[in-house]
Scaffold this motif. Structure first.
Motif, PDB file in Angstrom:
ATOM      1  N   ARG A 277      12.238  62.513  38.528  1.00  0.00           N
ATOM      2  CA  ARG A 277      12.976  63.063  39.666  1.00  0.00           C
ATOM      3  C   ARG A 277      12.833  62.171  40.899  1.00  0.00           C
ATOM      4  O   ARG A 277      13.808  61.939  41.631  1.00  0.00           O
ATOM      5  CB  ARG A 277      12.488  64.484  39.959  1.00  0.00           C
TER       6      ARG A 277
ATOM      7  N   ARG B 215      15.043  59.109  40.541  1.00  0.00           N
ATOM      8  CA  ARG B 215      16.458  59.418  40.786  1.00  0.00           C
ATOM      9  C   ARG B 215      16.737  59.505  42.293  1.00  0.00           C
ATOM     10  O   ARG B 215      17.765  59.023  42.778  1.00  0.00           O
ATOM     11  CB  ARG B 215      16.847  60.712  40.083  1.00  0.00           C
TER      12      ARG B 215
ATOM     13  N   GLU C   4      16.729  56.013  43.644  1.00  0.00           N
ATOM     14  CA  GLU C   4      17.961  55.293  43.292  1.00  0.00           C
ATOM     15  C   GLU C   4      19.050  55.569  44.324  1.00  0.00           C
ATOM     16  O   GLU C   4      19.790  54.658  44.743  1.00  0.00           O
ATOM     17  CB  GLU C   4      18.432  55.713  41.899  1.00  0.00           C
TER      18      GLU C   4
END
Length: 265
Positions: free
Chosen positions: A126, A129, A132
């Motif tokens: 998580r 992500r 990112e």
């Protein structure tokens, strides 16, 4: 965006204005640091008069890249992304190239807003992500976010993703030039030690290096870290980024700046 290096090793030197000349208004601190030949680092931009700082003509190396939020919880991640977007717009005012992040939001004492002693594999996924998306924002704005390691033994107990191992894992997993490491050697000495090998391992992912001595978090030369040896290692490795003193002055701020310069000359 970076000014000329002060050190002779190909890397630039910066000083955190939050921790030196603390008896002066913030813009005057910036001027004193800049006039001494250093770039300037700062923390929370939202409490600063950014146009006044821009008017000083100083070169800023980095600032905090978020105001609220965290990497794991979905609501916290949304908060982090929203405040990172605000930080990117603020960075344009003073041309800051790097914006710093931590594993979670910190309060005024440096403690985590939501402590988390253990992180799972799902937590790492998580967090990656979220990072990112942060890196994509940095790419759109032409800025780099840096993820800083912290120590949990003295200054920041309960912060997730605090160790260099964790920050390297996350930055490597994202694999973007717009997410790098803020490798803090003060925190790493308290947590792990073995600093030169750490720098060698982290080198491909480093966006900035921060330094202070241990114990006390004062300027190089006041504690146990051999910063002259680290400077030699950085020259050997061809490091050409920024080394920033994020440290208190043990006595007088001008003397602290000169001790820092001497350690990395």
């Amino acid at each position: 965006m970076n000014g000329p290096p002060v050190g002779e090793g190909g890397f630039a030197l910066a000083v955190c204005a939050e921790m030196v000349f603390t008896d002066l208004p913030f813009p005057e601190r910036v001027v004193r640091i800049s006039d001494a030949g250093f770039q300037v680092e700062m923390w929370d931009w939202s409490s600063k008069d950014l146009p006044a700082l821009a008017a000083t003509g100083a070169v800023f190396s980095s600032m905090t890249g978020y105001l609220h939020g965290e990497l794991i919880d979905p609501d916290g991640a949304r908060e982090l992304l929203e405040s990172a977007e605000q930080s990117l717009r603020a960075a344009e005012t003073i041309a800051v190239p790097r914006l710093n992040l931590h594993g979670t939001g910190l309060d005024a004492r440096g403690l985590p807003v939501r402590p988390q002693e253990v992180t799972s594999g799902a937590d790492f996924l998580r967090a990656a992500r979220t990072l990112e998306r942060v890196a994509a924002m940095g790419e759109r704005h032409g800025r780099v976010f840096t993820l800083e390691n912290l120590n949990v033994a003295v200054d920041h107990p309960g912060v997730p993703f605090a160790s260099p191992r964790d920050t390297i894992t996350l930055v490597e997993a994202v694999g973007s030039e717009h997410l790098r490491l803020n490798l803090d050697l003060y925190h790493a000495q308290i947590g792990e030690g073995n600093l030169i090998e750490l720098v060698e391992r982290a080198l491909p992912w480093i966006g900035e290096i921060q330094v202070a001595d241990v114990p006390g978090r004062c300027e190089p030369g006041t504690g146990e870290i051999n910063y002259a040896g680290i400077a030699r290692a950085l020259r050997r490795l061809g490091y050409e980024g920024v080394v920033a003193m994020e440290a208190f002055a043990s006595e007088e701020s001008d003397a602290a700046l000169e001790s820092f310069r001497a350690a990395f000359a």
